[in-house]
Design a protein around this motif. Structure first.
Motif, short mmCIF file in Angstrom:
data_model
loop_
_atom_site.label_atom_id
_atom_site.label_comp_id
_atom_site.label_asym_id
_atom_site.label_seq_id
_atom_site.Cartn_x
_atom_site.Cartn_y
_atom_site.Cartn_z
N GLY A 79 0.70 -1.25 0.26
CA GLY A 79 0.07 -0.03 -0.07
C GLY A 79 0.89 1.17 -0.03
O GLY A 79 0.33 2.50 -0.69
N ALA A 80 1.88 1.32 0.76
CA ALA A 80 2.87 2.28 0.83
C ALA A 80 3.55 2.76 -0.42
O ALA A 80 4.09 3.90 -0.67
N ARG A 81 4.00 1.65 -0.88
CA ARG A 81 4.65 1.59 -2.32
C ARG A 81 3.95 2.12 -3.64
O ARG A 81 4.54 2.19 -4.69
N ALA A 82 2.63 2.02 -3.56
CA ALA A 82 1.80 2.28 -4.59
C ALA A 82 1.78 3.67 -5.06
O ALA A 82 2.24 4.55 -4.10
N PHE A 91 -6.37 -1.37 3.65
CA PHE A 91 -7.44 -1.70 4.45
C PHE A 91 -6.61 -2.65 5.67
O PHE A 91 -6.32 -3.54 5.53
N ALA A 92 -6.65 -1.86 6.88
CA ALA A 92 -5.67 -2.39 7.73
C ALA A 92 -6.24 -2.38 9.20
O ALA A 92 -7.03 -1.55 9.63
N GLN A 93 -5.66 -3.64 10.05
CA GLN A 93 -6.42 -3.35 11.55
C GLN A 93 -5.10 -2.45 12.39
O GLN A 93 -4.04 -2.39 11.73
N ASP A 94 -5.81 -2.14 13.46
CA ASP A 94 -4.90 -1.10 14.23
C ASP A 94 -3.60 -1.63 14.43
O ASP A 94 -2.55 -0.98 14.31
N THR A 95 -3.33 -2.81 14.60
CA THR A 95 -1.91 -3.48 14.87
C THR A 95 -0.90 -3.19 14.10
O THR A 95 0.26 -2.99 14.27
N VAL A 96 -1.33 -3.18 12.72
CA VAL A 96 -0.46 -2.97 11.55
C VAL A 96 0.14 -1.71 11.70
O VAL A 96 1.37 -1.55 11.38
N ILE A 97 -0.70 -0.75 12.35
CA ILE A 97 -0.14 0.68 12.09
C ILE A 97 0.43 1.11 13.73
O ILE A 97 1.51 1.83 13.80
N PRO A 108 10.20 -2.28 6.11
CA PRO A 108 10.46 -1.97 4.86
C PRO A 108 9.93 -0.46 4.75
O PRO A 108 10.32 0.04 3.87
N ILE A 109 8.90 -0.18 5.53
CA ILE A 109 8.60 1.36 5.55
C ILE A 109 8.16 1.41 7.14
O ILE A 109 8.38 1.07 8.05
N ASN A 110 7.90 3.28 6.92
CA ASN A 110 7.67 3.87 8.26
C ASN A 110 6.06 4.02 8.13
O ASN A 110 5.69 5.11 7.27
N SER A 112 4.04 5.77 9.72
CA SER A 112 3.63 7.27 10.20
C SER A 112 3.99 8.23 9.07
O SER A 112 3.51 9.32 9.07
N THR A 113 5.11 7.88 7.91
CA THR A 113 5.55 8.89 7.10
C THR A 113 5.06 8.44 5.87
O THR A 113 4.83 9.07 4.77
N ASP A 114 4.99 6.97 5.36
CA ASP A 114 4.70 6.53 4.48
C ASP A 114 3.41 6.35 3.86
O ASP A 114 2.79 5.99 2.70
N LEU A 115 2.54 6.26 4.95
CA LEU A 115 1.17 6.06 4.70
C LEU A 115 0.17 7.37 5.34
O LEU A 115 0.61 7.90 6.36
N VAL A 116 -0.94 7.49 4.74
CA VAL A 116 -1.79 8.54 5.49
C VAL A 116 -3.10 8.27 5.62
O VAL A 116 -3.75 7.27 4.83
N PRO A 117 -3.65 8.20 6.91
CA PRO A 117 -4.98 7.87 7.18
C PRO A 117 -6.12 8.36 6.26
O PRO A 117 -6.08 9.86 6.24
N VAL A 118 -7.04 7.80 5.56
CA VAL A 118 -8.07 8.31 5.03
C VAL A 118 -9.21 8.26 5.97
O VAL A 118 -9.92 9.35 5.83
N ALA A 119 -9.58 7.22 6.78
CA ALA A 119 -10.72 7.21 7.41
C ALA A 119 -10.88 5.90 8.23
O ALA A 119 -10.47 4.74 7.86
N SER A 120 -11.54 5.89 9.33
CA SER A 120 -11.61 4.85 10.25
C SER A 120 -12.89 4.18 9.77
O SER A 120 -13.71 4.85 9.00
N VAL A 121 -13.03 2.87 9.95
CA VAL A 121 -14.21 2.16 9.36
C VAL A 121 -14.99 1.44 10.33
O VAL A 121 -16.20 1.50 10.37
N ALA A 122 -14.51 0.72 11.04
CA ALA A 122 -15.25 -0.12 12.26
C ALA A 122 -14.50 -0.56 13.64
O ALA A 122 -13.24 -0.22 13.29
N SER A 123 -15.13 -0.69 14.32
CA SER A 123 -14.36 -1.01 15.84
C SER A 123 -14.99 -2.18 16.43
O SER A 123 -16.07 -2.54 15.95
N ASN A 124 -14.45 -2.52 17.52
CA ASN A 124 -14.88 -3.65 18.02
C ASN A 124 -14.03 -3.86 19.49
O ASN A 124 -13.37 -3.05 19.74
N GLN A 125 -14.33 -4.93 20.13
CA GLN A 125 -13.79 -4.68 21.57
C GLN A 125 -13.56 -6.54 21.94
O GLN A 125 -14.30 -7.11 21.22
#
Length: 322
Positions: A79-82, A91-97, A108-110, A112-125
């Protein structure tokens, strides 16, 4: 002269076509939504629900592409290299970030700098569940049992550094107990081990509701800031240990450098999709998920908060991936 004019005509037409393509309104072709897990899990189900409705709003298909492996790092790198043109999204779960940056010394990537948040989608507990044979029906009884158990009670997790483990480590610190960590390759085998009695307890998503309803697991508490709609009678762990909170979230990210108008269009389309009652119903049915709509500022703040919280815990414990 005439020959030069004839040769120039195709070149002018090609230039005009290229210019028209460059000025074509976004989007003018299919989008790709990269998912960090194999097909079938709750994040994959949520991604496909969102992809269908977002595609309808954008007027172009959104194709889900599963890139599993390395705790989501393979998908995150793709996603970051695209190209930052809005046609490839992650589309990522929170642990990836929020967890991986502290878990992996080399990446291979950072994020916090190589990806930009677009929108939150769903949550759970998470739901803290125990094997039905365990003599503990409440959180207080579970804590008391863990304190006097020798050898220590064993708990299952989805792997070293997984949120399942981090949630239990946070509880152990607050409650002053010690338990034996038994990591598995994913949440499903961890739940299966607890159902079988190989482990005493597990943190799992609300998708484990059928097992709880069948009596194959006994749920005793949830990890969110408020009680779960799926389990309204269960207390939150925070009711016993104020400040304890573990919320699982899913979000869409894009390569850094995405033009602001494209970012705004995508964010608006995602938020509109999440406001659809049919989407809400499908998310709940597909994994006990709730639509999670935030402002860009709130989403960025949540990412910073969780990154600091989990990073500090991982460094304190010294967790390393298997």
């Amino acid at each position: 002269m005439r020959r030069r004019r004839l040769l120039a005509a195709p070149a002018a037409m090609a230039l005009g076509n290229a210019s028209a393509r460059a000025q074509a309104p976004y989007p003018d072709r299919a989008l790709r939504l990269i998912v960090t897990i194999p097909p079938g899990g709750a994040p994959d189900v949520a991604a496909r629900i969102l992809a269908q409705r977002l595609g309808e709003r954008l007027g172009q298909p959104v194709v889900v592409e599963n890139r599993a492996g390395s705790n989501g790092q393979i998908a995150a790198e793709a996603g970051a290299r695209a190209r930052p043109d809005g046609y490839t999204l992650l589309f990522a779960q929170d642990t990836v970030i929020t967890v991986n940056p502290a878990l992996y010394e080399r990446s291979p990537i950072n994020v916090s700098t190589d990806l930009v948040p677009v929108a939150s989608v769903a949550s759970n507990q998470f739901v803290l569940s125990v094997n039905p044979g365990l003599p503990a029906r409440t959180l207080a009884e579970f804590i008391a049992l863990a304190r006097r158990s020798d050898p220590p009670l064993a708990y299952a997790s989805g792997g070293s550094g997984s949120q399942h483990q981090l949630a239990m480590e946070m509880l152990m610190r607050r409650a002053g107990i010690q338990m034996l960590h038994v990591p598995f390759r994913g949440g499903t085998p961890a739940v299966t081990a607890t159902v079988a009695g190989d482990t005493a307890a597990v943190f799992s998503g609300t998708s484990s509701a059928p097992l709880i309803q069948q009596g194959r697991l006994r749920a005793i508490a949830v990890t969110g800031p408020r009680r779960s709609p799926a389990f309204p009678d269960l207390p939150t762990i925070g009711e016993m240990f104020p400040g304890y909170e573990v919320v699982i979230w899913l979000g869409v990210f894009a390569p850094a450098g995405l033009p602001a108008p494209v970012l705004a269009l995508l964010r608006g389309g995602i938020n509109e999709a999440l406001g659809d009652p049919a989407v809400k119903a499908r998310l709940e049915a597909g994994g006990g998920l709730e639509p999670f709509v935030t402002t860009p500022e709130a989403f960025a703040g949540l990412i910073r908060h969780d990154t600091e919280k989990y990073g500090a815990l991982i460094r304190e414990i010294g967790i390393r991936p298997e």
